[in-house]
Structure formats: C-alpha cells, structure tokens
Write a protein that holds these residues in place. Structure first.
Motif, mmCIF file in Angstrom:
data_model
loop_
_atom_site.group_PDB
_atom_site.id
_atom_site.type_symbol
_atom_site.label_atom_id
_atom_site.label_comp_id
_atom_site.label_asym_id
_atom_site.label_seq_id
_atom_site.Cartn_x
_atom_site.Cartn_y
_atom_site.Cartn_z
ATOM 1 N N GLU A 119 -15.231 0.018 16.784
ATOM 2 C CA GLU A 119 -16.336 -1.209 16.839
ATOM 3 C C GLU A 119 -17.323 -0.665 15.708
ATOM 4 O O GLU A 119 -18.691 -1.729 16.034
ATOM 5 N N HIS A 120 -17.204 0.261 14.903
ATOM 6 C CA HIS A 120 -18.092 -0.119 14.115
ATOM 7 C C HIS A 120 -19.835 0.577 14.172
ATOM 8 O O HIS A 120 -20.642 0.072 13.473
ATOM 9 N N ASP A 136 -22.419 1.173 11.826
ATOM 10 C CA ASP A 136 -22.635 -0.058 10.911
ATOM 11 C C ASP A 136 -23.688 -1.066 11.808
ATOM 12 O O ASP A 136 -24.451 -2.062 11.500
ATOM 13 N N LYS A 137 -23.186 -1.389 12.846
ATOM 14 C CA LYS A 137 -23.425 -1.929 14.136
ATOM 15 C C LYS A 137 -24.529 -2.176 14.821
ATOM 16 O O LYS A 137 -25.373 -2.684 15.093
#
Length: 198
Positions: free
Chosen positions: A25-26, A29-30
């Motif tokens: 789900e990164h 970054d997110k």
C-alpha cells in the motif's frame, strides 16, 4: 517519516503481514509511515530473517542477559527509542512488560490477542474457548495498559468454532484473520492520528 517499531519473539507472521501491507500500500509515500525496526528478545526468532527480507533493520536483546524484568525493559526502551517511534507494535512478543515501560508508550503501544476480549485474557485461549462451548472465537487488537489484555479495543475479527475443532485448527483459522486485521488497525492508528492533528 513516522516510525513503527515491532517487537517479536517467534516466527513473526503478524510482523510480516504488517510489513507486506506497508509495502503493497506504499505507506512511506502515501502515509509517511514506515516499519523502521524489528526487535526480538530471542536470537533464534524466525521473524528476524523475514524482517531482513523486507529490508527492515533488526536487533536482538535477550531477556536472559538481564537480572530483572525492570533492567531488561529499560534496555529495550533505549533500543526502541533509537528509532524515535510513533507506534510500538507487539507481534507475538512473549514478555509481560513493566508498568513503567507501558506508561512511557501510553497511547502508542498496541498488541494482538487471540481471543475476543474481554473474554479469555492470558494464555491457552483457543482450548479455553472450545472447553467453554463457545460458538465463536476470534482475535483482538488493543491498546496495551498495565493490566494484561485490558486496553481499549481497536479491532476484532470473529471466527466460528466448528464442531470438530482442536486448539490447533482453531488457532490456524484465527491467525489468518490476525494477518488481515493487524495491518488494518496499524493503518487506522495513523489515519486517526492524522485527523486529530489536522
């Protein structure tokens, strides 16, 4: 970047579920969140190799090297603090933590327990559920407090107890649910934190 430190004692399957979800789900970054370190109190814990496979820093601090629970917890706290964690996650960490340690991380220390709390705190939860004739069992993610398995409930998953279940077969089905709800609960912790800071 908000750091998570995960404590393990064994195979690390819940730790791996969190790390895998974070990757998929990164989260860095997110969400601005990463699993910064995995620490074990057992040098032979299988989860250490798994963590390294995910590129996560690992550390070992054997409780056997310390004369008391308090001295071990003080040393453990120092190792954790080196990673400036926003959240400390117990994932099969088989140690009862001292009140001072728990107080230091109040509101940012979570655990997963293999029962539907408040039922069946402590050990042998699956066999106890079967012996009591429960129709359902499950797992709970909760805040850690000084009282064992009594903190605020963050997430639960329910699993039916089947007529021919043994403690092992029930445990295996519950573990599948643990791998789903623990990453979700960790993600929700940071989502709520973001909202409260907005």
């Amino acid at each position: 970047m908000k750091n998570i430190v995960i404590l393990i004692s064994g195979s690390g399957s819940n730790m791996a579920a969190i790390a895998r979800t974070a990757q998929k789900e990164h989260w860095p970054d997110k969400l601005g969140v990463r699993v910064a370190a995995v620490i074990s109190n057992k040098p032979d814990a299988g989860g250490l190799a798994l963590a390294r496979d995910f590129g996560i820093a690992t550390d070992v601090l054997s409780h056997r090297d310390f004369a008391s629970r308090e001295t071990f917890d003080a040393a453990l706290l120092a190792r954790i603090e080196a990673h400036a964690p926003q959240l400390v996650v117990l994932a099969g960490f088989m140690r009862i933590l001292t009140p001072g340690f728990v107080e230091h991380y109040a509101g940012r220390l979570i655990n997963i327990h293999p029962s539907l709390l408040p039922a069946f705190t402590g050990l042998h939860t699956h066999q106890r559920a079967i012996d009591m004739g429960c129709k359902v069992a499950g797992t709970t993610v909760h805040q850690v407090t000084a009282e064992l398995d009594h903190g605020e409930i963050l997430a639960q998953a329910v699993v039916p107890v089947l007529p021919f279940d043994t403690a092992d077969t029930l445990a295996a089905r519950i573990l599948t649910q643990e791998h789903l709800i623990y990453p979700q609960a960790v993600r929700a912790f940071f989502a709520l934190k973001k909202l409260s800071e907005a």
